[in-house]
Design a protein around this motif. Sequence first.
Motif, PDB file in Angstrom:
ATOM      1  N   UNK A  92       0.786  -1.228   0.000  1.00 56.40           N
ATOM      2  CA  UNK A  92       0.000   0.000   0.000  1.00 56.40           C
ATOM      3  C   UNK A  92       0.821   1.282   0.000  1.00 56.40           C
ATOM      4  N   UNK A  93       2.106   1.174   0.307  1.00 61.35           N
ATOM      5  CA  UNK A  93       2.967   2.368   0.355  1.00 61.35           C
ATOM      6  C   UNK A  93       4.011   2.378  -0.750  1.00 61.35           C
ATOM      7  N   UNK A  94       4.229   1.243  -1.383  1.00 57.85           N
ATOM      8  CA  UNK A  94       5.199   1.181  -2.464  1.00 57.85           C
ATOM      9  C   UNK A  94       6.633   1.228  -1.961  1.00 57.85           C
ATOM     10  N   UNK A  95       7.532   1.630  -2.863  1.00 57.35           N
ATOM     11  CA  UNK A  95       8.952   1.744  -2.508  1.00 57.35           C
ATOM     12  C   UNK A  95       9.229   3.162  -1.999  1.00 57.35           C
ATOM     13  N   UNK A  97       9.416  -2.066 -14.248  1.00 53.24           N
ATOM     14  CA  UNK A  97      10.079  -3.161 -13.566  1.00 53.24           C
ATOM     15  C   UNK A  97       9.038  -4.240 -13.270  1.00 53.24           C
ATOM     16  N   UNK A 121       8.475  -7.416 -10.487  1.00 48.37           N
ATOM     17  CA  UNK A 121       8.963  -7.997  -9.247  1.00 48.37           C
ATOM     18  C   UNK A 121       8.190  -9.276  -8.961  1.00 48.37           C
ATOM     19  N   UNK A 164       4.478  -8.257  -9.639  1.00 49.17           N
ATOM     20  CA  UNK A 164       4.124  -6.855  -9.400  1.00 49.17           C
ATOM     21  C   UNK A 164       4.831  -6.021 -10.464  1.00 49.17           C
ATOM     22  N   UNK A 190       5.883  -2.419 -11.751  1.00 49.85           N
ATOM     23  CA  UNK A 190       6.122  -1.079 -11.224  1.00 49.85           C
ATOM     24  C   UNK A 190       6.564  -0.155 -12.345  1.00 49.85           C
ATOM     25  N   UNK A 245       8.491   6.326  -7.979  1.00 49.68           N
ATOM     26  CA  UNK A 245       7.863   5.042  -8.248  1.00 49.68           C
ATOM     27  C   UNK A 245       6.357   5.130  -8.105  1.00 49.68           C
ATOM     28  N   UNK A 257       2.888   2.731  -7.229  1.00 52.54           N
ATOM     29  CA  UNK A 257       2.712   1.701  -6.218  1.00 52.54           C
ATOM     30  C   UNK A 257       2.560   0.304  -6.806  1.00 52.54           C
TER      31      UNK A 257
END
Lengths: 114, 112
Positions: A40-43, B35, B37, B86, B88, B102, B104
């Motif tokens: 929910x917050x990502x990187x 990307x 993942x 995932x 991204x 990035x 989410x």
Amino acid sequence: DVKVTQSSRYLVKRTGEKVFLECVQDMDHENMFWYRQDPGLGLRLIYFSYDVKMKEKGDIPEGYSVSREKKERFSLILESASTNQTSMYLCALGGRNSGANVLTFGAGSRLTVL
Amino acid sequence: TQLLEQSPQFLSIQEGENLTVYCNSSSVFSSLQWYRQEPGEGPVLLVTVVTGGEVKKLKRLTFQFGDARKDSSLHITAAQPGDTGLYLCAGYIQGGSEKLVFGKGTKLTVNP
């Protein structure tokens, strides 16, 4: 191929413990990064380094420090681990692709703080 | 404020179906990257797009950068279970800081 190695894939620590997360590259690249990844917050960027002994704060540096004594090694340190630092930690190496700066990530270190 | 919005957040499809995922922003980007993942692993770079309107193909994956460089899409043809992961998108805002922004992510599951 560039290789970024995070030696600890899974760690379980107790609140208040000091935690070291190691990241090693096999190329002579300057730029290295530490992110944490949460659902929910990502990187989110914690710290980065453009060269030996250099460090810059990212977006969420509180509770973390880093060390870059040698070019190939970038360490993330949690001085006193807390439960809200339970996360997936990703180290990345800066590189170039199609004229843009890109990242090569390690496999990640999943930290659980009890 | 999320600078890069990815949609959908989750996508579950059957093997052989086609799909498109989107990465949108109100900002102009000098470049965008995608990307993938896989569970328990770090993200792996698939492609970088740098020119407005650019289209790049990677086997069954087609990436497009919007003409105005504010959006990008990833289209997968005949999805396979190995495409599960995932996805991204990330990019550098034109005239902004040098930090990579990035989205989410879109979590894709391809069922056999």
